[in-house]
Design an enzyme around this catalytic site. Sequence first.
Site, PDB file in Angstrom:
ATOM      1  N   CYS A   1       6.069   3.881   1.949  1.00  4.62           N
ATOM      2  CA  CYS A   1       6.307   4.022   3.395  1.00  4.62           C
ATOM      3  C   CYS A   1       7.058   5.306   3.719  1.00  4.62           C
ATOM      4  O   CYS A   1       6.824   5.906   4.750  1.00  4.62           O
ATOM      5  CB  CYS A   1       7.017   2.798   3.938  1.00  4.62           C
ATOM      6  SG  CYS A   1       8.427   2.314   2.955  1.00  4.62           S
TER       7      CYS A   1
ATOM      8  N   GLU B   1      10.645  -3.013   8.729  1.00  5.36           N
ATOM      9  CA  GLU B   1      10.612  -1.767   7.946  1.00  5.36           C
ATOM     10  C   GLU B   1       9.159  -1.328   7.942  1.00  5.36           C
ATOM     11  O   GLU B   1       8.321  -1.946   7.296  1.00  5.36           O
ATOM     12  CB  GLU B   1      11.147  -2.040   6.541  1.00  5.36           C
ATOM     13  CG  GLU B   1      11.629  -0.790   5.857  1.00  5.36           C
ATOM     14  CD  GLU B   1      10.563  -0.155   5.003  1.00  5.36           C
ATOM     15  OE1 GLU B   1       9.848   0.738   5.535  1.00  5.36           O
ATOM     16  OE2 GLU B   1      10.428  -0.529   3.843  1.00  5.36           O
TER      17      GLU B   1
ATOM     18  N   GLU C   1      -0.084   7.829   9.692  1.00  2.00           N
ATOM     19  CA  GLU C   1       0.221   7.483   8.306  1.00  2.00           C
ATOM     20  C   GLU C   1      -1.087   7.249   7.542  1.00  2.00           C
ATOM     21  O   GLU C   1      -1.901   6.430   7.956  1.00  2.00           O
ATOM     22  CB  GLU C   1       1.078   6.214   8.269  1.00  2.00           C
ATOM     23  CG  GLU C   1       1.499   5.827   6.868  1.00  2.00           C
ATOM     24  CD  GLU C   1       2.415   4.619   6.838  1.00  2.00           C
ATOM     25  OE1 GLU C   1       2.087   3.598   7.467  1.00  2.00           O
ATOM     26  OE2 GLU C   1       3.465   4.698   6.173  1.00  2.00           O
TER      27      GLU C   1
ATOM     28  N   LYS D   1       6.288 -14.626   2.154  1.00  3.46           N
ATOM     29  CA  LYS D   1       4.836 -14.472   2.054  1.00  3.46           C
ATOM     30  C   LYS D   1       4.501 -13.079   1.511  1.00  3.46           C
ATOM     31  O   LYS D   1       4.671 -12.078   2.188  1.00  3.46           O
ATOM     32  CB  LYS D   1       4.139 -14.641   3.410  1.00  3.46           C
ATOM     33  CG  LYS D   1       2.627 -14.791   3.197  1.00  3.46           C
ATOM     34  CD  LYS D   1       1.782 -14.419   4.398  1.00  3.46           C
ATOM     35  CE  LYS D   1       1.429 -12.961   4.475  1.00  3.46           C
ATOM     36  NZ  LYS D   1       0.539 -12.446   3.414  1.00  3.46           N
TER      37      LYS D   1
HETATM   38  P1  NAP Z   1       0.025  -4.955   6.997  1.00 11.54           P
HETATM   39  O1  NAP Z   1      -1.205  -5.521   7.559  1.00 11.54           O
HETATM   40  O2  NAP Z   1       1.107  -4.542   7.914  1.00 11.54           O
HETATM   41  O3  NAP Z   1       0.567  -6.030   5.934  1.00 11.54           O
HETATM   42  C1  NAP Z   1       1.914  -6.239   5.591  1.00 11.54           C
HETATM   43  C2  NAP Z   1       2.177  -7.740   5.485  1.00 11.54           C
HETATM   44  O4  NAP Z   1       2.041  -8.349   6.771  1.00 11.54           O
HETATM   45  C3  NAP Z   1       1.199  -8.467   4.584  1.00 11.54           C
HETATM   46  O5  NAP Z   1       1.875  -9.516   3.906  1.00 11.54           O
HETATM   47  C4  NAP Z   1       0.209  -9.014   5.588  1.00 11.54           C
HETATM   48  O6  NAP Z   1      -0.521 -10.106   5.113  1.00 11.54           O
HETATM   49  C5  NAP Z   1       1.117  -9.417   6.708  1.00 11.54           C
HETATM   50  N1  NAP Z   1       0.470  -9.566   8.006  1.00 11.54           N
HETATM   51  C6  NAP Z   1      -0.646  -8.956   8.465  1.00 11.54           C
HETATM   52  N2  NAP Z   1      -0.926  -9.357   9.725  1.00 11.54           N
HETATM   53  C7  NAP Z   1       0.025 -10.252  10.076  1.00 11.54           C
HETATM   54  C8  NAP Z   1       0.289 -11.021  11.240  1.00 11.54           C
HETATM   55  N3  NAP Z   1      -0.490 -10.948  12.321  1.00 11.54           N
HETATM   56  N4  NAP Z   1       1.355 -11.846  11.246  1.00 11.54           N
HETATM   57  C9  NAP Z   1       2.159 -11.928  10.179  1.00 11.54           C
HETATM   58  N5  NAP Z   1       1.970 -11.238   9.043  1.00 11.54           N
HETATM   59  C10 NAP Z   1       0.929 -10.385   8.979  1.00 11.54           C
HETATM   60  O7  NAP Z   1      -0.330  -3.750   6.084  1.00 11.54           O
HETATM   61  P2  NAP Z   1      -1.705  -3.566   5.263  1.00 11.54           P
HETATM   62  O8  NAP Z   1      -2.887  -4.026   6.022  1.00 11.54           O
HETATM   63  O9  NAP Z   1      -1.494  -4.168   3.951  1.00 11.54           O
HETATM   64  O10 NAP Z   1      -1.767  -2.013   5.207  1.00 11.54           O
HETATM   65  C11 NAP Z   1      -2.210  -1.284   6.338  1.00 11.54           C
HETATM   66  C12 NAP Z   1      -1.364  -0.076   6.535  1.00 11.54           C
HETATM   67  O11 NAP Z   1       0.005  -0.438   6.718  1.00 11.54           O
HETATM   68  C13 NAP Z   1      -1.303   0.862   5.350  1.00 11.54           C
HETATM   69  O12 NAP Z   1      -2.395   1.681   5.249  1.00 11.54           O
HETATM   70  C14 NAP Z   1      -0.047   1.599   5.639  1.00 11.54           C
HETATM   71  O13 NAP Z   1      -0.249   2.592   6.581  1.00 11.54           O
HETATM   72  C15 NAP Z   1       0.841   0.566   6.227  1.00 11.54           C
HETATM   73  N6  NAP Z   1       1.765  -0.012   5.249  1.00 11.54           N
HETATM   74  C16 NAP Z   1       3.058   0.324   5.330  1.00 11.54           C
HETATM   75  C17 NAP Z   1       3.940  -0.195   4.416  1.00 11.54           C
HETATM   76  C18 NAP Z   1       5.384   0.130   4.447  1.00 11.54           C
HETATM   77  O14 NAP Z   1       6.068  -0.125   3.468  1.00 11.54           O
HETATM   78  N7  NAP Z   1       5.885   0.645   5.523  1.00 11.54           N
HETATM   79  C19 NAP Z   1       3.511  -1.046   3.406  1.00 11.54           C
HETATM   80  C20 NAP Z   1       2.151  -1.403   3.380  1.00 11.54           C
HETATM   81  C21 NAP Z   1       1.312  -0.876   4.311  1.00 11.54           C
HETATM   82  P3  NAP Z   1      -1.896  -9.880   4.331  1.00 11.54           P
HETATM   83  O15 NAP Z   1      -1.748  -8.738   3.432  1.00 11.54           O
HETATM   84  O16 NAP Z   1      -2.007 -11.136   3.599  1.00 11.54           O
HETATM   85  O17 NAP Z   1      -2.928  -9.716   5.386  1.00 11.54           O
END
Ligand code: NAP
Length: 497
Positions: free
Chosen positions: A304, A270, A400, A195
């Site tokens: 990240c 991760e 972060e 996904k």
């Molecule tokens: P996120 O919510 O953690 O999203 C990452 C993935 O998880 C996306 O595919 C998301 O789907 C999915 N997801 C979200 N809620 C879920 C749930 N309850 N169950 C299963 N899957 C779920 O990250 P984001 O909202 O895109 O970004 C928020 C913050 O996360 C950023 O500002 C940053 O701090 C951090 N981040 C970290 C990394 C990293 O590489 N460590 C990467 C991205 C973001 P959807 O996108 O479709 O909702």
Amino acid sequence: MNTVNTAQTIELSQIVSDFLKEEKKLFINGEFISSSHGKKFQTLNPANNEVLTEVHEASDQDVDRAVNAAKEAFENGPWSTMTPLERGDLIYKLATLIEENKQYIAEIDSLDNGKPISEVLENDLPNAIGQFKYFSGWASKLTGQHIPVNGNYLNYTRHEPVGVVGQIIPWNFPFMMAAWKIAPALATGCTVVLKPAEQTPLSALYLAKLVQEAGFPEGVINIINGHGETTGSALVKHPLVNKIAFTGSTEVGKIIMKEAANTMKRVTLELGGKSPNIVLEDANIDKAAQGVFSGIMYNQGEVCSAGSRAYVHSSIYDEFLEKLIALAKEVKLGSGLQTGITMGSLVSQEQKERVLNYIEIGKAEGANLVCGGGSSEQGCFVEPTILADVQDDMRVSKEEIFGPVLVISKFHTEQEVVERANDSAFGLGAGIWTENITKAHNIANKLRSGSVWINCYNATDPASPFGGFKNSGFGREMGSYALENYTEVKSVWVNLG
Ligand code: NAP
Ligand code: MG
């Protein structure tokens, strides 16, 4: 804002224009199919917030179909009886097809995510291709051990695929993250339901076309778009998924870990970071300034392992800060397909607001905004921003931000800086800049993080492990270590008496 002339925009390839017009369905059991409830969601180009296209959203029923297809492929399909060399050949073939389609994938990721196309071509895609090439070789090298046990027994271990793997990825490196996840899972013989993030659903669908073209048996790789709380959550809850591999925020990582416990799924995470970049007194200042700057600003800071906390020795702090500010002034912002840009837009309006909000928090906490802080009226651009004289207890130093915002402060002794660097909930990456290699190794040993970069930053390679300590997660991507994420060890005993 320092922008470039909008006239110099790369024209989209015909293939990508056509791709954008096609229906963006779900890729399940080797076919593109419509979502069962007919729902779709939009994906935007964050450089101008215009709609690029609509994408089918997977319902619970679609997730179930994808998981069942993956289970069937794992247990009974041709994949389950293929020899390791045949499996490796298919993975390598996919790498070759990605290479042939590099330009198109780069255009798609640049449009969908906002990042400069040059970076997709020079970093994301060579890295992604490297993953498939590297792991294609591992398919035929997964050996167990022969163990000399007590008694008259033959004892040996088999490293068997864990089964159906659910993979959930973020939007910061859309295609590359898919590669990091899919390649090792295939090498071990697992089958996959991936996904992508809702903000960047497109390049994974292009990958699905290449999966078809490569001739993977049906059900081995399934790609379903949708929202995290619905599609992602249904995948995590599904009883036939044996393992979840997740990259994203620590917050969601915790939710996934709790949920996975109900079905005893294997989990690797991760997650986020707040990685320190330490500049010692004897560093090569120009190289260190360049390295610290790109260590945070690369990919608009949406990395990240971004080196988002800089600690600079007090004797060189002022000079170093001047150099960073000069580098920030050289940055040219523009849409990912414009030539001559060095920084693209953030991924979404939401992310832009989140980053701007953190800059306000930093100012309110007393940090000194020495450059940047501005943003575009249209699109999701935020200037490279430096908050100086930051105190360790400020939120901007602990949390972060995931954007082009560096916090910087001075230190006086090595022991002090190691303690401060380690005083974080996270532990993903860390950088050390010094010409004294003995000091560098000693500090590297003391830092509590999954990667340490000495006189470089954010270097990765398909052969070298990457992952976190502490709240940055667990499990390692890449290298032989990634194989452990996707295998179970079986001990077989034969009585020779
Ligand atoms: P996120 O919510 O953690 O999203 C990452 C993935 O998880 C996306 O595919 C998301 O789907 C999915 N997801 C979200 N809620 C879920 C749930 N309850 N169950 C299963 N899957 C779920 O990250 P984001 O909202 O895109 O970004 C928020 C913050 O996360 C950023 O500002 C940053 O701090 C951090 N981040 C970290 C990394 C990293 O590489 N460590 C990467 C991205 C973001 P959807 O996108 O479709 O909702
Ligand atoms: Mg988008």
